[in-house]
Design an enzyme around this catalytic site. Structure first.
Site, mmCIF file in Angstrom:
data_model
loop_
_atom_site.group_PDB
_atom_site.id
_atom_site.type_symbol
_atom_site.label_atom_id
_atom_site.label_comp_id
_atom_site.label_asym_id
_atom_site.label_seq_id
_atom_site.Cartn_x
_atom_site.Cartn_y
_atom_site.Cartn_z
ATOM 1 N N ARG A 104 -82.185 14.346 -77.509
ATOM 2 C CA ARG A 104 -83.513 14.195 -76.774
ATOM 3 C C ARG A 104 -84.123 15.565 -76.752
ATOM 4 O O ARG A 104 -83.454 16.537 -76.012
ATOM 5 C CB ARG A 104 -83.197 13.528 -75.333
ATOM 6 N N HIS A 131 -89.789 7.385 -79.892
ATOM 7 C CA HIS A 131 -88.807 7.104 -79.222
ATOM 8 C C HIS A 131 -88.352 5.949 -79.730
ATOM 9 O O HIS A 131 -87.932 4.711 -79.461
ATOM 10 C CB HIS A 131 -89.383 6.546 -77.637
ATOM 11 N N GLN A 134 -85.564 3.204 -78.228
ATOM 12 C CA GLN A 134 -86.394 2.374 -77.671
ATOM 13 C C GLN A 134 -87.156 1.120 -78.001
ATOM 14 O O GLN A 134 -87.210 0.027 -77.621
ATOM 15 C CB GLN A 134 -87.185 3.231 -76.512
ATOM 16 N N ASP A 222 -96.753 2.478 -70.664
ATOM 17 C CA ASP A 222 -95.466 3.658 -70.607
ATOM 18 C C ASP A 222 -96.476 4.372 -69.272
ATOM 19 O O ASP A 222 -97.544 4.406 -69.181
ATOM 20 C CB ASP A 222 -95.350 4.126 -71.809
ATOM 21 N N CYS A 261 -90.689 0.521 -70.823
ATOM 22 C CA CYS A 261 -89.376 1.202 -71.098
ATOM 23 C C CYS A 261 -88.925 1.862 -70.031
ATOM 24 O O CYS A 261 -87.482 1.977 -70.004
ATOM 25 C CB CYS A 261 -89.878 2.237 -72.281
ATOM 26 N N ARG A 289 -81.103 -2.097 -74.662
ATOM 27 C CA ARG A 289 -81.084 -0.678 -75.279
ATOM 28 C C ARG A 289 -79.470 -0.649 -75.765
ATOM 29 O O ARG A 289 -79.148 0.017 -76.561
ATOM 30 C CB ARG A 289 -81.152 0.194 -74.176
#
Ligand code: CP
Ligand code: NVA
Length: 302
Positions: A104, A131, A134, A222, A261, A289
Site C-alpha cells: 500500500r 485499489h 477492493q 468513496d 469501500c 475482501r
C-alpha cells in the site's frame, strides 16, 4: 523487465481470470472453516504499508494465514524505506527473504518500480491511482446477488479517485454500464480514461446526480479526501451536493445495491440514513475482501 505475474491494477487480469477468481472466492467463502487446501504453505508474504489500513491489512493477513502462509507486516514508518532508502534497494533486499509482497503506497510508479526490482509477485493493496483488490471484492458482492453483471448499471458518485479509476478499469474488462456523477470541473485521470478506450471500455459522466442514478443497479461512493491528500474545504464544498442520500436511492432501481469501500464519512459522501439502511451490502462487501483476496493470492503467489 520481469515476466512475473503481478496484480498492480485490474488491467493485469482478463475477464476469464476475474470470473475464475469469483468462482474460487465463492469456494473459499463456503469452505472457510473446513478448507484443507493450503496453497501458500511455506510461503513468506511481506505486507509493506506506507498508509493506514484496517480492512486491507487484516483481510490479507488473515487470508495468508488461512491459506497456510506466513504474513510479515511492515509499516514504512518502521522501515529504512520510511527514512529514504530507495525503493529499488528495498525490493532487491526483500526478494532475498520473501516469496511475494502486498504493497500500500502513494504513486503507481512506486509500486511499479518495486515490482520491477523484486522479481517476485506483487499485489497492490491501494495506491493513489488504484485499489484493485477492493474493486474485485465490490464486483463479487454484486455478482453474488445478480446473475448477469454484463447487464448492470453502476453509478459512482463523488471524487474521481483511486476507487473510480478502478471502476473504470473494471468496466473496460467486464463490460457493464458505468456512470460517474462528479462535479463540473472535476476530471478523470487522462491515462485511466485513455486505457479504458484502449481496452474497449466506455463510461459516461453526468453532473446531475439524480439523472445519473436513474435505474441504477449499483450505487457507490468513496471519501471526498483520500489518504495522502490535503484536507481541502473548497473541494469538499464542491463535492457536497454529491452525497448519496434518499433521493439518489429513490432514483435508482428498487433493488439497488449500495457499496462503500469504507471508511465512511457520514454526512459527507453518504447520509447516515442511507448508510445504515444498506449496512448489509456494505459489511458483506467488507467481508468479501477476505474471500476474494484469497482467490487473488492463490492466482498471483502460487
Ligand atoms: N477499504 C479499505 O481499503 O479499507 P482500509 O483502508 O481500512 O484498508
Ligand atoms: N480513496 C480512499 C480509499 C480508502 C480505502 C483513499 O485512498 O484514502
Amino acid at each position: 523487465m520481469n515476466k512475473i505475474k503481478n496484480f498492480l491494477s485490474v488491467l493485469d487480469l482478463t475477464e476469464e481470470e476475474i470470473y475464475s477468481i469469483f468462482e474460487r472466492a465463492s469456494y473459499f467463502k463456503k469452505n472457510r472453516l473446513n478448507n484443507s487446501n493450503k496453497p501458500l504453505t511455506d510461503k513468506k508474504i511481506g505486507m509493506i504499508f506506507e498508509k493506514s489500513s484496517t480492512r486491507t491489512r487484516v483481510s490479507f493477513e488473515v487470508g495468508i494465514i488461512e491459506l497456510g502462509g506466513s504474513p510479515l507486516f511492515m509499516s514504512s514508518r518502521d522501515m529504512q524505506l520510511g527514512r529514504g532508502e530507495p525503493v529499488k534497494d528495498t525490493a532487491r533486499v526483500l526478494a532475498r527473504y520473501l516469496d511475494g509482497v502486498i504493497i500500500r503506497t502513494f504513486g503507481q510508479d512506486r509500486i511499479k518500480e518495486f515490482a520491477d526490482f523484486f522479481e517476485k509477485p506483487v499485489i497492490n493493496g491501494l495506491t493513489d491511482m488504484y485499489h484493485p483488490a477492493q474493486i474485485l471484492a465490490d464486483l463479487f458482492t454484486v455478482y453474488e446477488i445478480k446473475n448477469d453483471i454484463k447487464e448492470i448499471k453502476v453509478v459512482y458518485l463523488g471524487d474521481p479517485n483511486n476507487m473510480s479509476n478502478s471502476w473504470i478499469n473494471l468496466q473496460a474488462i467486464m463490460g457493464f454500464k458505468l456512470v460517474l456523477a462528479i462535479p463540473e470541473g472535476f476530471k478523470v485521470n487522462k491515462n485511466v480514461a485513455d486505457n479504458s478506450k484502449k481496452y474497449g471500455g466506455s463510461f459516461e459522466i453526468i453532473h446531475n446526480k439524480l439523472i445519473a442514478s436513474e435505474d441504477a443497479d449499483v450505487v457507490t461512493t468513496d471519501v471526498f479526501i483520500s489518504m495522502g491528500q490535503d484536507n481541502d474545504d473548497i473541494k469538499i464544498q464542491k463535492l457536497k451536493p454529491y452525497i448519496i442520500d434518499k433521493p439518489v436511492i429513490d432514483s435508482a432501481k428498487r433493488d439497488v445495491i449500495l457499496l462503500h469501500c469504507l471508511p465512511a464519512h457520514r454526512g459527507e459522501e453518504i447520509s447516515e440514513e442511507v448508510f445504515e439502511s444498506f449496512s448489509k451490502n456494505i459489511f458483506d462487501e467488507a467481508e468479501n475482501r477476505l474471500h476474494v483476496q484469497k482467490a487473488i493470492m492463490e492466482k498471483i503467489f502460487v
